[in-house]
Design an enzyme around this catalytic site. Structure first.
Site, PDB file in Angstrom:
ATOM      1  N   CYS A   5      -2.116  -6.600  -7.902  1.00  0.00           N
ATOM      2  CA  CYS A   5      -2.925  -5.844  -7.605  1.00  0.00           C
ATOM      3  C   CYS A   5      -2.617  -5.476  -6.265  1.00  0.00           C
ATOM      4  CB  CYS A   5      -4.652  -6.151  -7.595  1.00  0.00           C
ATOM      5  SG  CYS A   5      -4.961  -4.506  -6.080  1.00  0.00           S
ATOM      6  N   CYS A   8      -5.204  -6.173  -3.713  1.00  0.00           N
ATOM      7  CA  CYS A   8      -5.346  -7.587  -3.665  1.00  0.00           C
ATOM      8  C   CYS A   8      -4.119  -8.234  -2.516  1.00  0.00           C
ATOM      9  CB  CYS A   8      -5.323  -8.008  -5.083  1.00  0.00           C
ATOM     10  SG  CYS A   8      -7.094  -7.983  -6.265  1.00  0.00           S
ATOM     11  N   ASP A  31      -2.158   3.530   5.679  1.00  0.00           N
ATOM     12  CA  ASP A  31      -1.326   3.859   4.909  1.00  0.00           C
ATOM     13  C   ASP A  31       0.268   3.523   4.681  1.00  0.00           C
ATOM     14  OD1 ASP A  31      -2.313   5.573   2.601  1.00  0.00           O
ATOM     15  OD2 ASP A  31      -0.183   5.993   2.946  1.00  0.00           O
ATOM     16  N   HIS A  47     -11.691  -7.086  -6.398  1.00  0.00           N
ATOM     17  CA  HIS A  47     -10.777  -6.219  -6.459  1.00  0.00           C
ATOM     18  C   HIS A  47     -12.550  -5.552  -7.916  1.00  0.00           C
ATOM     19  CE1 HIS A  47      -8.143  -4.157  -8.731  1.00  0.00           C
ATOM     20  NE2 HIS A  47      -8.294  -4.500 -10.050  1.00  0.00           N
ATOM     21  N   ASN A  88     -10.878   8.941  -3.499  1.00  0.00           N
ATOM     22  CA  ASN A  88     -10.246   9.358  -4.946  1.00  0.00           C
ATOM     23  C   ASN A  88     -10.457   8.226  -6.144  1.00  0.00           C
ATOM     24  OD1 ASN A  88      -8.524  11.623  -3.551  1.00  0.00           O
ATOM     25  ND2 ASN A  88      -7.004   9.847  -3.345  1.00  0.00           N
ATOM     26  N   GLY A  94      -6.258  11.862  -8.264  1.00  0.00           N
ATOM     27  CA  GLY A  94      -4.671  11.284  -8.011  1.00  0.00           C
ATOM     28  C   GLY A  94      -5.209   9.943  -7.294  1.00  0.00           C
ATOM     29  N   THR A  96      -3.849   6.474  -7.106  1.00  0.00           N
ATOM     30  CA  THR A  96      -2.732   5.452  -8.075  1.00  0.00           C
ATOM     31  C   THR A  96      -3.209   4.456  -7.853  1.00  0.00           C
ATOM     32  OG1 THR A  96      -2.005   6.127  -6.079  1.00  0.00           O
ATOM     33  CG2 THR A  96      -1.114   7.958  -7.025  1.00  0.00           C
ATOM     34  N   HIS A  99      -7.284   0.183  -7.078  1.00  0.00           N
ATOM     35  CA  HIS A  99      -8.346  -1.800  -6.388  1.00  0.00           C
ATOM     36  C   HIS A  99      -9.041   0.003  -5.527  1.00  0.00           C
ATOM     37  CE1 HIS A  99      -8.540  -5.099  -3.715  1.00  0.00           C
ATOM     38  NE2 HIS A  99      -9.712  -3.714  -3.268  1.00  0.00           N
ATOM     39  N   HIS A 101     -10.319   2.599  -2.553  1.00  0.00           N
ATOM     40  CA  HIS A 101     -10.108   2.249  -1.095  1.00  0.00           C
ATOM     41  C   HIS A 101     -10.753   3.506  -0.820  1.00  0.00           C
ATOM     42  CE1 HIS A 101      -6.946   3.868  -4.041  1.00  0.00           C
ATOM     43  NE2 HIS A 101      -6.650   4.629  -3.190  1.00  0.00           N
TER      44      HIS A 101
HETATM   45  P1  5GP Z   1      -4.657   7.278  -3.731  1.00  0.00           P
HETATM   46  O1  5GP Z   1      -3.783   8.223  -4.271  1.00  0.00           O
HETATM   47  O2  5GP Z   1      -5.199   5.713  -4.842  1.00  0.00           O
HETATM   48  O3  5GP Z   1      -6.282   7.365  -3.545  1.00  0.00           O
HETATM   49  O4  5GP Z   1      -4.368   6.304  -2.314  1.00  0.00           O
HETATM   50  C1  5GP Z   1      -3.559   5.221  -2.812  1.00  0.00           C
HETATM   51  C2  5GP Z   1      -2.465   5.200  -1.213  1.00  0.00           C
HETATM   52  O5  5GP Z   1      -2.080   4.103  -1.022  1.00  0.00           O
HETATM   53  C3  5GP Z   1      -1.287   6.041  -1.089  1.00  0.00           C
HETATM   54  O6  5GP Z   1      -2.192   6.888  -0.280  1.00  0.00           O
HETATM   55  C4  5GP Z   1       0.077   5.329  -0.985  1.00  0.00           C
HETATM   56  O7  5GP Z   1       0.260   6.086  -0.317  1.00  0.00           O
HETATM   57  C5  5GP Z   1      -0.771   4.044  -0.333  1.00  0.00           C
HETATM   58  N1  5GP Z   1      -0.039   3.086  -1.239  1.00  0.00           N
HETATM   59  C6  5GP Z   1       0.036   2.798  -2.356  1.00  0.00           C
HETATM   60  N2  5GP Z   1       0.608   1.404  -2.097  1.00  0.00           N
HETATM   61  C7  5GP Z   1       1.028   0.887  -0.594  1.00  0.00           C
HETATM   62  C8  5GP Z   1       1.082  -0.157  -0.312  1.00  0.00           C
HETATM   63  O8  5GP Z   1       2.354  -1.338  -0.243  1.00  0.00           O
HETATM   64  N3  5GP Z   1       1.266  -0.425   1.420  1.00  0.00           N
HETATM   65  C9  5GP Z   1       0.259   0.537   2.147  1.00  0.00           C
HETATM   66  N4  5GP Z   1       0.072  -0.079   2.998  1.00  0.00           N
HETATM   67  N5  5GP Z   1      -0.286   1.563   1.389  1.00  0.00           N
HETATM   68  C10 5GP Z   1      -0.157   1.631  -0.246  1.00  0.00           C
HETATM   69 ZN    ZN Z   2      -6.509  -5.176  -6.587  1.00  0.00          ZN
END
Ligand code: 5GP
Ligand code: ZN
Length: 115
Positions: A5, A8, A31, A47, A88, A94, A96, A99, A101
């Site tokens: 993850c 994590c 982000d 987690h 989300n 959406g 992705t 974990h 957030h």
């Molecule tokens: P979700 O679409 O799951 O709500 O948001 C996931 C967010 O995590 C996205 O806005 C993406 O840009 C961000 N993200 C994904 N991987 C990483 C990473 O390794 N580092 C950082 N800082 N942001 C990440």
């Molecule tokens: Zn995690």
């Protein structure tokens, strides 16, 4: 902790991130692909896969995330103009990264309804 993850790994300091806040329960970082001038992700260290996977006994973490978001918004100067705190949950929303957030977005006019 789930070994593959990314959030994590960020919480454990194993993966680099631009941290803006951390304590024993919560970590906040910028982000990687910002959707607004201010785009911060706030996560529990624990987690938890999604809001849908949150147990009642862990509900306090969401309150903590809200107060951390409030403080970061003030610190980064977006609290007066306004900001959005959004989660989300699941595929159609959406999500992705699996974990839990919350996105803290601000610094521009945010449209409604989203996406
Ligand atoms: P979700 O679409 O799951 O709500 O948001 C996931 C967010 O995590 C996205 O806005 C993406 O840009 C961000 N993200 C994904 N991987 C990483 C990473 O390794 N580092 C950082 N800082 N942001 C990440
Ligand atoms: Zn995690």
């Amino acid at each position: 902790m789930t070994t593959d993850c990314v959030f994590c790994k960020i919480a454990k300091g194993e993966l680099k991130a631009d941290l803006v806040y951390e304590d024993s329960q919560v970590v906040a970082f910028r982000d990687l692909n910002p959707q607004a001038p201010v785009h911060i992700l706030i996560i529990p260290r624990k987690h938890i896969q999604s809001l849908d996977a949150l147990w009642d006994q862990d509900a306090n973490i969401v309150g903590r995330i809200a107060t951390v978001a409030r403080d970061i918004a003030r610190k980064l100067g977006i609290s007066e103009d306004g900001y959005r705190l959004v989660n989300n949950c699941g595929e159609q929303a959406g999500q992705t990264v699996l974990h839990l957030h919350f996105h803290l977005l601000g610094g521009r006019n945010l449209g409604w309804p989203p996406g």
